[in-house]
Design a protein around this motif. Structure first.
Motif, short mmCIF file in Angstrom:
data_model
loop_
_atom_site.label_atom_id
_atom_site.label_comp_id
_atom_site.label_asym_id
_atom_site.label_seq_id
_atom_site.Cartn_x
_atom_site.Cartn_y
_atom_site.Cartn_z
N GLY A 1 31.86 -15.78 4.86
CA GLY A 1 31.81 -15.68 3.42
C GLY A 1 32.89 -14.74 2.93
O GLY A 1 33.67 -14.20 3.73
N PRO A 2 32.95 -14.52 1.62
CA PRO A 2 33.93 -13.57 1.09
C PRO A 2 33.72 -12.19 1.72
O PRO A 2 32.59 -11.75 1.89
CB PRO A 2 33.63 -13.54 -0.41
N ASN A 3 34.79 -11.53 2.08
CA ASN A 3 34.76 -10.18 2.64
C ASN A 3 34.03 -10.10 3.98
O ASN A 3 33.46 -9.07 4.31
CB ASN A 3 34.16 -9.18 1.64
N SER B 1 32.52 -6.45 4.61
CA SER B 1 33.12 -5.40 3.79
C SER B 1 32.53 -5.49 2.39
O SER B 1 32.20 -6.58 1.92
CB SER B 1 34.64 -5.59 3.71
N CYS B 2 32.41 -4.35 1.76
CA CYS B 2 31.92 -4.32 0.39
C CYS B 2 32.93 -5.02 -0.51
O CYS B 2 34.13 -4.99 -0.26
CB CYS B 2 31.74 -2.89 -0.09
N ASP C 1 33.22 3.44 4.41
CA ASP C 1 32.58 3.01 5.65
C ASP C 1 32.88 1.56 6.03
O ASP C 1 32.36 1.06 7.01
CB ASP C 1 31.06 3.19 5.56
N CYS C 2 33.68 0.85 5.23
CA CYS C 2 33.99 -0.56 5.51
C CYS C 2 34.89 -0.67 6.72
O CYS C 2 35.74 0.18 6.94
CB CYS C 2 34.66 -1.22 4.31
N PRO C 3 34.76 -1.74 7.49
CA PRO C 3 33.74 -2.77 7.38
C PRO C 3 32.42 -2.31 7.99
O PRO C 3 32.39 -1.36 8.77
CB PRO C 3 34.33 -3.92 8.18
#
Length: 128
Positions: free
Chosen positions: A63-65, A85-86, A92-94
């Motif tokens: 999906g997206p991110n 990822s947000c 803190d991503c990912p």
């Protein structure tokens, strides 16, 4: 970075990931010797080879991110490990990696839909 025991911040061979079942020995031996850039180029080349060999597209799409780390076909479902990822990003991503079981379910109007079942975070001692 220098540490008192003489470790210069390098990872030990014990930290190295174990290749999944089915990876030829010669590939499993050569890949750890590649630089990050060479590994990225190898992934791109492997994806192009899959398309060249007319492999059917996986019904598992990120999906997206999201980045799919691994998708393994099992009896009746696909085991998927992915990072997320947000949408706006954060320090803190990912996040993850997270483990999912994905089943293809028939729809009343026809066709199928992937149903994702979240199982939890994957930790390094889980074979990652």
């Amino acid at each position: 970075m220098y540490l008192p025991d003489g470790d210069y911040g390098m990872t030990s061979p014990a930290d190295e990931p174990t290749p999944p079942e089915g990876v030829p020995d010669r590939v499993a031996t050569d890949l750890p010797e590649l630089t990050p850039e060479e590994l990225r180029n190898t992934i791109i080349y492997a994806q192009e080879l899959l398309q060249f060999h007319d492999e059917t597209a996986s019904p598992i799409e990120p999906g997206p991110n999201e980045d799919i780390i691994r998708a393994t076909e099992r009896d009746g479902y696909t085991e998927v490990v992915k990072l997320a990822s947000c949408a706006q990003g954060c320090d803190d991503c990912p996040h993850g990696p997270y483990l999912y079981h994905v089943k293809q379910e028939s729809r009343p109007e026809g066709g199928t839909k992937a149903r994702w079942m979240f199982l939890g975070e994957v930790y390094p001692d889980d074979g990652e």
